[in-house]
Design an enzyme around this catalytic site. Sequence first.
Site, PDB file in Angstrom:
ATOM      1  N   LYS A   1      42.960  48.131  40.137  1.00 36.73           N
ATOM      2  CA  LYS A   1      43.026  49.052  41.275  1.00 36.73           C
ATOM      3  C   LYS A   1      44.277  49.932  41.233  1.00 36.73           C
ATOM      4  O   LYS A   1      45.207  49.678  40.454  1.00 36.73           O
ATOM      5  CB  LYS A   1      42.956  48.231  42.574  1.00 36.73           C
ATOM      6  CG  LYS A   1      41.631  47.463  42.739  1.00 36.73           C
ATOM      7  CD  LYS A   1      41.525  46.830  44.119  1.00 36.73           C
ATOM      8  CE  LYS A   1      40.205  46.086  44.284  1.00 36.73           C
ATOM      9  NZ  LYS A   1      40.033  45.585  45.679  1.00 36.73           N
TER      10      LYS A   1
ATOM     11  N   TYR B   1      31.113  50.634  46.671  1.00 40.35           N
ATOM     12  CA  TYR B   1      31.294  49.589  47.685  1.00 40.35           C
ATOM     13  C   TYR B   1      30.238  49.681  48.794  1.00 40.35           C
ATOM     14  O   TYR B   1      30.491  49.211  49.915  1.00 40.35           O
ATOM     15  CB  TYR B   1      32.693  49.688  48.279  1.00 40.35           C
ATOM     16  CG  TYR B   1      33.777  49.068  47.408  1.00 40.35           C
ATOM     17  CD1 TYR B   1      33.753  47.713  47.092  1.00 40.35           C
ATOM     18  CD2 TYR B   1      34.843  49.833  46.929  1.00 40.35           C
ATOM     19  CE1 TYR B   1      34.743  47.130  46.324  1.00 40.35           C
ATOM     20  CE2 TYR B   1      35.847  49.257  46.145  1.00 40.35           C
ATOM     21  CZ  TYR B   1      35.786  47.909  45.859  1.00 40.35           C
ATOM     22  OH  TYR B   1      36.782  47.329  45.099  1.00 40.35           O
TER      23      TYR B   1
ATOM     24  N   ASN C   1      45.036  44.709  46.320  1.00 37.61           N
ATOM     25  CA  ASN C   1      44.962  43.371  45.724  1.00 37.61           C
ATOM     26  C   ASN C   1      44.722  43.390  44.213  1.00 37.61           C
ATOM     27  O   ASN C   1      44.168  42.456  43.646  1.00 37.61           O
ATOM     28  CB  ASN C   1      43.945  42.496  46.474  1.00 37.61           C
ATOM     29  CG  ASN C   1      42.510  42.976  46.303  1.00 37.61           C
ATOM     30  OD1 ASN C   1      42.271  44.058  45.805  1.00 37.61           O
ATOM     31  ND2 ASN C   1      41.564  42.150  46.722  1.00 37.61           N
TER      32      ASN C   1
ATOM     33  N   HIS D   1      39.440  44.078  41.052  1.00 37.59           N
ATOM     34  CA  HIS D   1      38.106  43.761  41.566  1.00 37.59           C
ATOM     35  C   HIS D   1      37.330  43.083  40.451  1.00 37.59           C
ATOM     36  O   HIS D   1      37.518  43.424  39.275  1.00 37.59           O
ATOM     37  CB  HIS D   1      37.369  45.037  41.985  1.00 37.59           C
ATOM     38  CG  HIS D   1      35.900  44.813  42.217  1.00 37.59           C
ATOM     39  ND1 HIS D   1      35.415  44.340  43.405  1.00 37.59           N
ATOM     40  CD2 HIS D   1      34.833  44.928  41.383  1.00 37.59           C
ATOM     41  CE1 HIS D   1      34.092  44.196  43.299  1.00 37.59           C
ATOM     42  NE2 HIS D   1      33.711  44.555  42.079  1.00 37.59           N
TER      43      HIS D   1
ATOM     44  N   GLU E   1      26.971  46.789  39.078  1.00 33.42           N
ATOM     45  CA  GLU E   1      28.307  47.399  38.988  1.00 33.42           C
ATOM     46  C   GLU E   1      28.589  47.942  37.590  1.00 33.42           C
ATOM     47  O   GLU E   1      29.216  48.993  37.440  1.00 33.42           O
ATOM     48  CB  GLU E   1      29.371  46.376  39.396  1.00 33.42           C
ATOM     49  CG  GLU E   1      29.302  46.038  40.888  1.00 33.42           C
ATOM     50  CD  GLU E   1      30.405  45.108  41.352  1.00 33.42           C
ATOM     51  OE1 GLU E   1      30.522  44.924  42.572  1.00 33.42           O
ATOM     52  OE2 GLU E   1      31.166  44.570  40.507  1.00 33.42           O
TER      53      GLU E   1
HETATM   54  P1  CMP Z   1      37.102  43.642  46.295  1.00 32.77           P
HETATM   55  O1  CMP Z   1      36.826  42.440  45.466  1.00 32.77           O
HETATM   56  O2  CMP Z   1      37.382  44.908  45.549  1.00 32.77           O
HETATM   57  O3  CMP Z   1      35.869  43.895  47.295  1.00 32.77           O
HETATM   58  C1  CMP Z   1      36.025  44.577  48.524  1.00 32.77           C
HETATM   59  C2  CMP Z   1      37.469  44.767  48.897  1.00 32.77           C
HETATM   60  O4  CMP Z   1      37.703  45.029  50.259  1.00 32.77           O
HETATM   61  C3  CMP Z   1      38.254  43.522  48.602  1.00 32.77           C
HETATM   62  O5  CMP Z   1      38.383  43.347  47.210  1.00 32.77           O
HETATM   63  C4  CMP Z   1      39.550  43.806  49.383  1.00 32.77           C
HETATM   64  O6  CMP Z   1      40.489  44.536  48.609  1.00 32.77           O
HETATM   65  C5  CMP Z   1      39.074  44.704  50.525  1.00 32.77           C
HETATM   66  N1  CMP Z   1      39.182  44.041  51.824  1.00 32.77           N
HETATM   67  C6  CMP Z   1      39.956  44.440  52.843  1.00 32.77           C
HETATM   68  N2  CMP Z   1      39.829  43.617  53.884  1.00 32.77           N
HETATM   69  C7  CMP Z   1      38.949  42.658  53.537  1.00 32.77           C
HETATM   70  C8  CMP Z   1      38.391  41.506  54.193  1.00 32.77           C
HETATM   71  N3  CMP Z   1      38.725  41.184  55.447  1.00 32.77           N
HETATM   72  N4  CMP Z   1      37.516  40.743  53.495  1.00 32.77           N
HETATM   73  C9  CMP Z   1      37.151  41.054  52.245  1.00 32.77           C
HETATM   74  N5  CMP Z   1      37.628  42.138  51.573  1.00 32.77           N
HETATM   75  C10 CMP Z   1      38.526  42.932  52.216  1.00 32.77           C
END
Ligand code: CMP
Length: 140
Positions: free
Chosen positions: A10, A50, A113, A116, A127
């Site tokens: 990311k 997403y 974070n 992904h 995906e």
């Molecule tokens: P990712 O695995 O990329 O999938 C969706 C993303 O939404 C997740 O990682 C997080 O970075 C983001 N996100 C933000 N808030 C939340 C939440 N409460 N629960 C899950 N994903 C979240």
Amino acid sequence: AIERTLSIIKPDAVNKNIIGKIYSRFESNGLKIVAAKMVYLSEREAEGFYAVHRERPFFRDLVKFMTSGPVMVQVLEGENAIAKNRDLMGATDPKKAAPGTIRADFASSIDANAVHGSDSPETAAVEIAYFFPSSEIYSR
Ligand code: CMP
């Protein structure tokens, strides 16, 4: 079984200049990079990727973050690749991620974070196809 999974490094991790450190973790744990490209996602591309989260309260912030800078997108291949990549990443929220995981070591918040990874074989197929035609995946 040998699986493929979609991985995204990311904008936070690309900006921190740690693509190589994250690739090392994939490679030293038996995951082979069989396709890769750097992409600066448009809003439409991030929303499409997403789409399953469209109704979640964090959707707008997620799209905003994922379009804040370039990302590195790759297909990882290996034994049990989907679960293995998720183990290497750690929990979605870095505060809850186990020590030694990518998110525990490199991520700062649930939005920023670092990585992904696909969460199931069905998601992985969708995906991977979102970013790579099969002609751009180099397996064996
Ligand atoms: P990712 O695995 O990329 O999938 C969706 C993303 O939404 C997740 O990682 C997080 O970075 C983001 N996100 C933000 N808030 C939340 C939440 N409460 N629960 C899950 N994903 C979240």
